[in-house]
Design a protein around this motif. Sequence first.
Motif, PDB file in Angstrom:
ATOM      1  N   ALA A  83       0.837  -1.209   0.000  1.00  0.00           N
ATOM      2  CA  ALA A  83       0.000   0.000   0.000  1.00  0.00           C
ATOM      3  C   ALA A  83       0.869   1.254   0.000  1.00  0.00           C
ATOM      4  O   ALA A  83       0.566   2.227  -0.703  1.00  0.00           O
ATOM      5  CB  ALA A  83      -0.946  -0.009   1.197  1.00  0.00           C
ATOM      6  N   ARG A  84       1.966   1.231   0.762  1.00  0.00           N
ATOM      7  CA  ARG A  84       2.883   2.381   0.770  1.00  0.00           C
ATOM      8  C   ARG A  84       3.516   2.580  -0.603  1.00  0.00           C
ATOM      9  O   ARG A  84       3.668   3.711  -1.072  1.00  0.00           O
ATOM     10  CB  ARG A  84       3.968   2.196   1.832  1.00  0.00           C
ATOM     11  N   ARG A  85       3.893   1.486  -1.257  1.00  0.00           N
ATOM     12  CA  ARG A  85       4.456   1.591  -2.613  1.00  0.00           C
ATOM     13  C   ARG A  85       3.453   2.207  -3.578  1.00  0.00           C
ATOM     14  O   ARG A  85       3.803   3.055  -4.402  1.00  0.00           O
ATOM     15  CB  ARG A  85       4.881   0.214  -3.125  1.00  0.00           C
ATOM     16  N   LEU A  86       2.211   1.780  -3.475  1.00  0.00           N
ATOM     17  CA  LEU A  86       1.188   2.328  -4.353  1.00  0.00           C
ATOM     18  C   LEU A  86       1.002   3.818  -4.091  1.00  0.00           C
ATOM     19  O   LEU A  86       0.952   4.619  -5.032  1.00  0.00           O
ATOM     20  CB  LEU A  86      -0.143   1.594  -4.176  1.00  0.00           C
ATOM     21  N   ARG A  87       0.904   4.208  -2.834  1.00  0.00           N
ATOM     22  CA  ARG A  87       0.735   5.632  -2.512  1.00  0.00           C
ATOM     23  C   ARG A  87       1.923   6.467  -2.991  1.00  0.00           C
ATOM     24  O   ARG A  87       1.747   7.585  -3.482  1.00  0.00           O
ATOM     25  CB  ARG A  87       0.492   5.821  -1.019  1.00  0.00           C
ATOM     26  N   ALA A  88       3.127   5.933  -2.864  1.00  0.00           N
ATOM     27  CA  ALA A  88       4.317   6.660  -3.343  1.00  0.00           C
ATOM     28  C   ALA A  88       4.272   6.827  -4.862  1.00  0.00           C
ATOM     29  O   ALA A  88       4.565   7.905  -5.385  1.00  0.00           O
ATOM     30  CB  ALA A  88       5.593   5.930  -2.923  1.00  0.00           C
ATOM     31  N   ALA A  89       3.862   5.792  -5.552  1.00  0.00           N
ATOM     32  CA  ALA A  89       3.758   5.877  -7.015  1.00  0.00           C
ATOM     33  C   ALA A  89       2.654   6.848  -7.420  1.00  0.00           C
ATOM     34  O   ALA A  89       2.822   7.639  -8.357  1.00  0.00           O
ATOM     35  CB  ALA A  89       3.503   4.492  -7.609  1.00  0.00           C
ATOM     36  N   GLU A  90       1.525   6.811  -6.719  1.00  0.00           N
ATOM     37  CA  GLU A  90       0.439   7.751  -7.014  1.00  0.00           C
ATOM     38  C   GLU A  90       0.874   9.190  -6.771  1.00  0.00           C
ATOM     39  O   GLU A  90       0.555  10.086  -7.558  1.00  0.00           O
ATOM     40  CB  GLU A  90      -0.794   7.416  -6.183  1.00  0.00           C
ATOM     41  N   HIS A  91       1.615   9.412  -5.683  1.00  0.00           N
ATOM     42  CA  HIS A  91       2.111  10.758  -5.393  1.00  0.00           C
ATOM     43  C   HIS A  91       3.062  11.224  -6.504  1.00  0.00           C
ATOM     44  O   HIS A  91       2.967  12.363  -6.975  1.00  0.00           O
ATOM     45  CB  HIS A  91       2.819  10.791  -4.038  1.00  0.00           C
ATOM     46  N   ALA A  92       3.959  10.353  -6.916  1.00  0.00           N
ATOM     47  CA  ALA A  92       4.893  10.703  -7.996  1.00  0.00           C
ATOM     48  C   ALA A  92       4.134  11.014  -9.283  1.00  0.00           C
ATOM     49  O   ALA A  92       4.441  12.002  -9.969  1.00  0.00           O
ATOM     50  CB  ALA A  92       5.886   9.559  -8.222  1.00  0.00           C
ATOM     51  N   ALA A  93       3.144  10.215  -9.588  1.00  0.00           N
ATOM     52  CA  ALA A  93       2.372  10.433 -10.817  1.00  0.00           C
ATOM     53  C   ALA A  93       1.640  11.768 -10.784  1.00  0.00           C
ATOM     54  O   ALA A  93       1.505  12.432 -11.818  1.00  0.00           O
ATOM     55  CB  ALA A  93       1.382   9.293 -11.034  1.00  0.00           C
ATOM     56  N   ARG A  94       1.170  12.174  -9.611  1.00  0.00           N
ATOM     57  CA  ARG A  94       0.482  13.467  -9.490  1.00  0.00           C
ATOM     58  C   ARG A  94       1.444  14.643  -9.529  1.00  0.00           C
ATOM     59  O   ARG A  94       1.080  15.723  -9.963  1.00  0.00           O
ATOM     60  CB  ARG A  94      -0.311  13.524  -8.181  1.00  0.00           C
ATOM     61  N   SER A  95       2.659  14.453  -9.035  1.00  0.00           N
ATOM     62  CA  SER A  95       3.553  15.598  -8.884  1.00  0.00           C
ATOM     63  C   SER A  95       4.595  15.745  -9.986  1.00  0.00           C
ATOM     64  O   SER A  95       5.192  16.814 -10.097  1.00  0.00           O
ATOM     65  CB  SER A  95       4.225  15.565  -7.517  1.00  0.00           C
ATOM     66  N   LEU A  96       4.798  14.734 -10.783  1.00  0.00           N
ATOM     67  CA  LEU A  96       5.788  14.818 -11.854  1.00  0.00           C
ATOM     68  C   LEU A  96       5.157  15.294 -13.152  1.00  0.00           C
ATOM     69  O   LEU A  96       3.963  15.080 -13.393  1.00  0.00           O
ATOM     70  CB  LEU A  96       6.440  13.452 -12.093  1.00  0.00           C
ATOM     71  N   ASP A  97       5.966  15.890 -13.987  1.00  0.00           N
ATOM     72  CA  ASP A  97       5.532  16.276 -15.332  1.00  0.00           C
ATOM     73  C   ASP A  97       5.411  15.024 -16.189  1.00  0.00           C
ATOM     74  O   ASP A  97       6.236  14.109 -16.091  1.00  0.00           O
ATOM     75  CB  ASP A  97       6.562  17.247 -15.933  1.00  0.00           C
ATOM     76  N   ARG A  98       4.408  14.965 -17.023  1.00  0.00           N
ATOM     77  CA  ARG A  98       4.190  13.767 -17.847  1.00  0.00           C
ATOM     78  C   ARG A  98       5.311  13.510 -18.847  1.00  0.00           C
ATOM     79  O   ARG A  98       5.431  12.410 -19.365  1.00  0.00           O
ATOM     80  CB  ARG A  98       2.852  13.858 -18.578  1.00  0.00           C
ATOM     81  N   ASP A  99       6.127  14.507 -19.095  1.00  0.00           N
ATOM     82  CA  ASP A  99       7.270  14.311 -19.981  1.00  0.00           C
ATOM     83  C   ASP A  99       8.463  13.697 -19.255  1.00  0.00           C
ATOM     84  O   ASP A  99       9.415  13.251 -19.886  1.00  0.00           O
ATOM     85  CB  ASP A  99       7.694  15.653 -20.605  1.00  0.00           C
TER      86      ASP A  99
END
Length: 129
Positions: A83-99
Motif C-alpha cells: 500500500a505504501r508503494r502504491l501511494r508513493a507511485a500515485e504521489h509521484a504520478a500526481r507531482s511529476l511532469d508527464r514528460d
Amino acid sequence: MTTPPLPPGEGALGEAVIPRPDNNFPALRAALARVAPTRLPELIAERATVFTMATRSSSYQPIALYQLKWATVIEIERFPALARRLRAAEHAARSLDRDDAAWRTAMDEIRAITDAARRAVLSPSGLCG
C-alpha cells in the motif's frame, strides 16, 4: 520505484494484516473498516450509485465490477508495504511532469500493483501464492 511490481514470496510483501474477505458487501465493508477506514464513505456512496446503475440496466455487472474494485483495493491495503508503494507511485504520478521518464515509471508501478492485486483477488492463491 525500480523494484519489481510484486516480488514473489510472502516475506517480500510481509504478512497480510487481515485475511482476504469474502466478495460480498458486508465482508468488504468490514475489511475496509480495518485496513483503510477513511475510504468507507467512498465505498458506501459508490454502492448507491452502482445499485442504481444495476437497476436501470437490469444487469448485475455494475455490482460485480464494484465488488472487484473494492476487493482489489482491500487486497493492496492488506499488505502495508505494498500500500505504501502504491501511494508513493500515485504521489509521484500526481507531482511529476508527464514528460518526465519517472512519471511513466510511476504509472507502470501503479498499473503493476493494481493488476497483480486484481489477479490475486480472482485467484485462489492470492498475492502470496
